[in-house]
Write an enzyme that holds these catalytic residues in place. Structure first.
Site, mmCIF file in Angstrom:
data_model
loop_
_atom_site.group_PDB
_atom_site.id
_atom_site.type_symbol
_atom_site.label_atom_id
_atom_site.label_comp_id
_atom_site.label_asym_id
_atom_site.label_seq_id
_atom_site.Cartn_x
_atom_site.Cartn_y
_atom_site.Cartn_z
ATOM 1 N N LYS A 30 1.044 -1.273 0.093
ATOM 2 C CA LYS A 30 0.019 0.253 -0.042
ATOM 3 C C LYS A 30 1.125 1.198 0.089
ATOM 4 O O LYS A 30 2.112 1.206 0.539
ATOM 5 C CB LYS A 30 -0.911 0.039 1.173
ATOM 6 C CG LYS A 30 -1.904 0.845 1.188
ATOM 7 C CD LYS A 30 -3.086 0.191 0.485
ATOM 8 C CE LYS A 30 -4.375 0.951 0.292
ATOM 9 N NZ LYS A 30 -5.759 0.105 -0.219
ATOM 10 N N ASP A 83 -6.988 4.512 -4.248
ATOM 11 C CA ASP A 83 -7.663 4.191 -3.154
ATOM 12 C C ASP A 83 -8.401 5.691 -2.715
ATOM 13 O O ASP A 83 -8.753 6.399 -3.762
ATOM 14 C CB ASP A 83 -6.599 3.820 -2.031
ATOM 15 C CG ASP A 83 -7.237 3.399 -0.780
ATOM 16 O OD1 ASP A 83 -7.788 2.274 -0.628
ATOM 17 O OD2 ASP A 83 -7.306 4.107 0.465
HETATM 18 P P1 NDP Z 1 -12.962 8.129 -2.646
HETATM 19 O O1 NDP Z 1 -11.824 9.097 -2.556
HETATM 20 O O2 NDP Z 1 -13.329 7.942 -4.097
HETATM 21 O O3 NDP Z 1 -13.930 8.379 -1.725
HETATM 22 C C1 NDP Z 1 -13.719 8.554 -0.313
HETATM 23 C C2 NDP Z 1 -14.987 8.901 0.488
HETATM 24 O O4 NDP Z 1 -14.866 8.708 1.779
HETATM 25 C C3 NDP Z 1 -15.622 10.328 0.049
HETATM 26 O O5 NDP Z 1 -16.907 10.209 -0.010
HETATM 27 C C4 NDP Z 1 -14.736 11.015 1.248
HETATM 28 O O6 NDP Z 1 -15.485 12.263 1.638
HETATM 29 C C5 NDP Z 1 -15.151 9.949 2.499
HETATM 30 N N1 NDP Z 1 -14.019 10.008 3.420
HETATM 31 C C6 NDP Z 1 -12.833 10.102 2.983
HETATM 32 N N2 NDP Z 1 -11.972 10.290 4.350
HETATM 33 C C7 NDP Z 1 -12.817 10.584 5.325
HETATM 34 C C8 NDP Z 1 -12.892 10.865 6.600
HETATM 35 N N3 NDP Z 1 -11.572 10.889 7.097
HETATM 36 N N4 NDP Z 1 -13.688 11.305 7.396
HETATM 37 C C9 NDP Z 1 -14.932 10.923 6.642
HETATM 38 N N5 NDP Z 1 -15.235 10.770 5.280
HETATM 39 C C10 NDP Z 1 -13.910 10.708 4.845
HETATM 40 O O7 NDP Z 1 -12.330 6.606 -2.260
HETATM 41 P P2 NDP Z 1 -12.763 5.292 -2.194
HETATM 42 O O8 NDP Z 1 -14.108 5.257 -2.460
HETATM 43 O O9 NDP Z 1 -11.865 4.446 -3.206
HETATM 44 O O10 NDP Z 1 -12.320 4.759 -0.812
HETATM 45 C C11 NDP Z 1 -13.113 4.585 0.142
HETATM 46 C C12 NDP Z 1 -12.877 3.391 1.106
HETATM 47 O O11 NDP Z 1 -12.838 2.171 0.388
HETATM 48 C C13 NDP Z 1 -11.500 3.468 1.743
HETATM 49 O O12 NDP Z 1 -11.583 2.853 2.848
HETATM 50 C C14 NDP Z 1 -10.787 2.475 0.964
HETATM 51 O O13 NDP Z 1 -9.232 2.276 1.445
HETATM 52 C C15 NDP Z 1 -11.715 1.461 0.566
HETATM 53 N N6 NDP Z 1 -11.386 0.621 -0.588
HETATM 54 C C16 NDP Z 1 -11.390 1.180 -1.854
HETATM 55 C C17 NDP Z 1 -11.060 0.389 -2.979
HETATM 56 C C18 NDP Z 1 -11.046 0.999 -4.432
HETATM 57 O O14 NDP Z 1 -10.883 0.240 -5.314
HETATM 58 N N7 NDP Z 1 -11.224 2.181 -4.500
HETATM 59 C C19 NDP Z 1 -11.010 -1.099 -2.739
HETATM 60 C C20 NDP Z 1 -11.099 -1.624 -1.455
HETATM 61 C C21 NDP Z 1 -11.208 -0.665 -0.588
HETATM 62 P P3 NDP Z 1 -14.864 13.332 1.388
HETATM 63 O O15 NDP Z 1 -14.747 13.780 0.023
HETATM 64 O O16 NDP Z 1 -15.688 14.493 2.316
HETATM 65 O O17 NDP Z 1 -13.348 13.510 1.786
HETATM 66 O O1 2IT Z 2 -8.042 -1.432 -0.648
HETATM 67 C C1 2IT Z 2 -7.878 -1.831 -1.860
HETATM 68 O O2 2IT Z 2 -8.076 -3.106 -1.801
HETATM 69 C C2 2IT Z 2 -7.732 -0.935 -2.718
HETATM 70 N N1 2IT Z 2 -7.684 0.259 -2.740
HETATM 71 C C3 2IT Z 2 -7.416 -1.647 -4.186
HETATM 72 C C4 2IT Z 2 -6.223 -2.263 -4.560
HETATM 73 C C5 2IT Z 2 -5.779 -2.368 -5.868
HETATM 74 O O3 2IT Z 2 -4.693 -2.769 -6.093
HETATM 75 O O4 2IT Z 2 -6.534 -2.706 -6.812
#
Ligand code: NDP
Ligand code: 2IT
Length: 448
Positions: A128, A168
């Site tokens: 990561k 992420d």
């Molecule tokens: P994005 O940046 O697309 O969206 C993040 C969302 O979470 C936004 O709505 C943001 O609001 C909110 N957020 C982020 N930080 C905070 C905080 N500290 N407090 C409150 N709200 C918060 O990210 P993703 O959708 O990609 O990721 C969301 C979660 O999913 C994370 O935990 C990530 O690790 C996990 N994840 C992502 C994957 C992927 O493929 N993208 C795969 C597996 C897990 P704001 O805009 O106001 O900050």
């Molecule tokens: O938390 C996760 O699994 C991710 N942000 C996606 C990682 C990836 O390599 O697609």
């Protein structure tokens, strides 16, 4: 020394050697709490000190990222990449750009990623990375310069057989584009498999954008099926409004559920008619706006509430899809009081240990992130597979593969929990199933 004493002494050492990294401690504690029966059954894993080795990253990179904003002012951020474990394949895992990013955050995410990636059954190790850079209110040109500077340092550590980042929080298609462009420019190689989450016209995979959210809902459906239920007609509360949240909402709606919330760091929206996904996508993906804008434009029926109270909205199914520790013990108690049936984590470690205890204690189906959100990284592995064979699959084919993988992950968590006498406990199932795969590969590969 008993197995329990041994695990406590390992944990004490981890606390001592990684001071102040509270999220990393939390992630390690949760896994260690489930490994007693594995060590008891397989003393050779204790002998080989697999737990001690798996909780120490193979390599940790920290670097300076200098860039200048549109007014010419110079900024210095910190970049990270933790290459945690390569027993099963090249390091694989996303990059997070958010002001809260520290080494401890990257280590918790990297540690989780090892077992998540193992559960997918795909040949990928765990890693990561990210930066404390805050992309909010930055222009495209500023984002590009930051990404170019970040990659100018990181490129030397990457490669399709070495380390393959993706997105992420704060890193989506736009950022992956700028990062890929700079990697290609520096190395003079069109090495498609070095990053995943690429655009569809230049090596990206169909359904990767949707995969994490879709996978989380497919996992939820599998959990509900064990109790003879499905998502049709269920009322769903989703937190977040980013990549994971949007496509969790989309799949839940496709399966007949009504999703009544989404949120960001300023507050949440309640929309009793069900979220209008086209409007949400327009505001978040195109305009990069806020959920308060959604409530304003949606009009009567939808309202915006400031703060973090989204779990107070009654629901059958809760999908935390924003960030770590966003659902605590009090939130879990409220969900239980309202009769929640299932909680599945789209985000990484969104539920606090107290929250998990309360949900499990009340008999709620609880799908931990390393199982429930593994569809994203699994589809990244499918993207790597397409890149390696210079092929590109249809959306339908890729989504079908995703569904098979989520079914496989659910089955292996479910069966492992049963095998270890903890039926229905997906935390035990996910941790042990993931750990066994990694541990076996580490033993086979010798003391490295
Ligand atoms: P994005 O940046 O697309 O969206 C993040 C969302 O979470 C936004 O709505 C943001 O609001 C909110 N957020 C982020 N930080 C905070 C905080 N500290 N407090 C409150 N709200 C918060 O990210 P993703 O959708 O990609 O990721 C969301 C979660 O999913 C994370 O935990 C990530 O690790 C996990 N994840 C992502 C994957 C992927 O493929 N993208 C795969 C597996 C897990 P704001 O805009 O106001 O900050
Ligand atoms: O938390 C996760 O699994 C991710 N942000 C996606 C990682 C990836 O390599 O697609």
């Amino acid at each position: 020394m008993s197995v329990t004493q041994r695990i406590e002494s390992i944990y004490a050492q981890i606390l001592q050697r990684n001071p102040g990294e509270t999220e990393f401690h939390q992630a390690v504690r949760e896994v260690l709490d489930t490994l007693d029966p594995v060590l008891a059954k397989r003393p050779e894993l204790a002998e080989a000190k697999i737990i001690e080795r798996v909780s120490e990253p193979e390599r940790q990179l920290i670097f300076r990222v200098p860039w200048s904003d549109d007014s010419g002012e110079v900024h210095i951020n910190r970049g990270f990449r933790v290459e945690f474990n390569s027993a099963l394949g090249p390091y694989k895992g996303g990059l997070r750009f958010h002001p809260s990013v520290t080494l401890g955050i990257v280590k918790f995410l990297g540690f989780e990623q090892i077992f998540k990636n193992a559960l997918t059954g795909m040949p990928i190790g765990g890693g990561k990375g990210g930066s404390d850079f805050d992309p909010k209110n930055r222009s495209d040109a500023e984002i590009m310069r930051f990404c170019q500077s970040f990659m100018t340092e990181l490129y030397r550590h990457l490669g399709e057989y070495t380390d393959v980042p993706a997105g992420d929080i704060g890193v989506g298609g736009r950022e992956i584009g700028y990062l890929f462009g700079q990697y290609k420019r520096i190395t003079n190689r069109y090495e498609s498999g070095v990053l995943t989450g690429k655009g569809l016209g230049w090596g990206g995979a169909q359904a990767r954008t949707e995969a994490t959210g879709y996978g989380c809902v497919l996992f939820t459906a599998e959990m509900l099926r064990t109790r003879g239920e499905d998502l049709d007609g269920q009322r769903v509360v989703v937190s977040g409004s980013g990549n994971v949240a949007i496509y969790a909402i989309e799949k839940a709606q496709q399966l007949g559920a009504t999703v009544v919330t989404c949120s960001d760091s300023t507050g949440y929206v309640v929309d009793e008619k069900g979220i209008d996904l086209e409007l949400l996508k327009q505001i978040k993906e195109v305009e990069r706006g806020r959920v308060s804008d959604y409530a304003e434009r949606r009009g009567a029926g939808a309202h915006f509430v400031t703060g973090t109270g989204v779990w107070e909205v009654p629901c059958d199914v809760a999908l935390p899809c924003a960030t770590q520790n966003e659902l605590n013990g009090a939130d879990a108690a409220t969900l239980v009081e309202h009769g929640v049936k299932a909680v599945a984590e789209g985000a990484n470690m969104p539920t606090t240990p107290e929250g998990v205890r309360i949900l499990q204690g009340a008999g709620v189906l609880y799908g931990p992130g390393k199982a429930a959100n593994a569809g994203g990284v699994a589809t990244s592995a499918l993207e790597m597979q397409q890149n390696a064979s210079r092929d590109s699959w249809t959306f339908a084919h890729t989504e079908e593969r995703l569904a098979q993988i989520m079914g496989h992950i659910h089955r292996s968590c479910h069966e492992t929990a049963e095998r270890y006498g903890r039926p229905g406990n997906y935390v035990v199932g996910a941790n042990i199933a993931g750990f066994e795969l990694v541990a076996e590969a580490m033993v086979a590969q010798g003391l490295i």
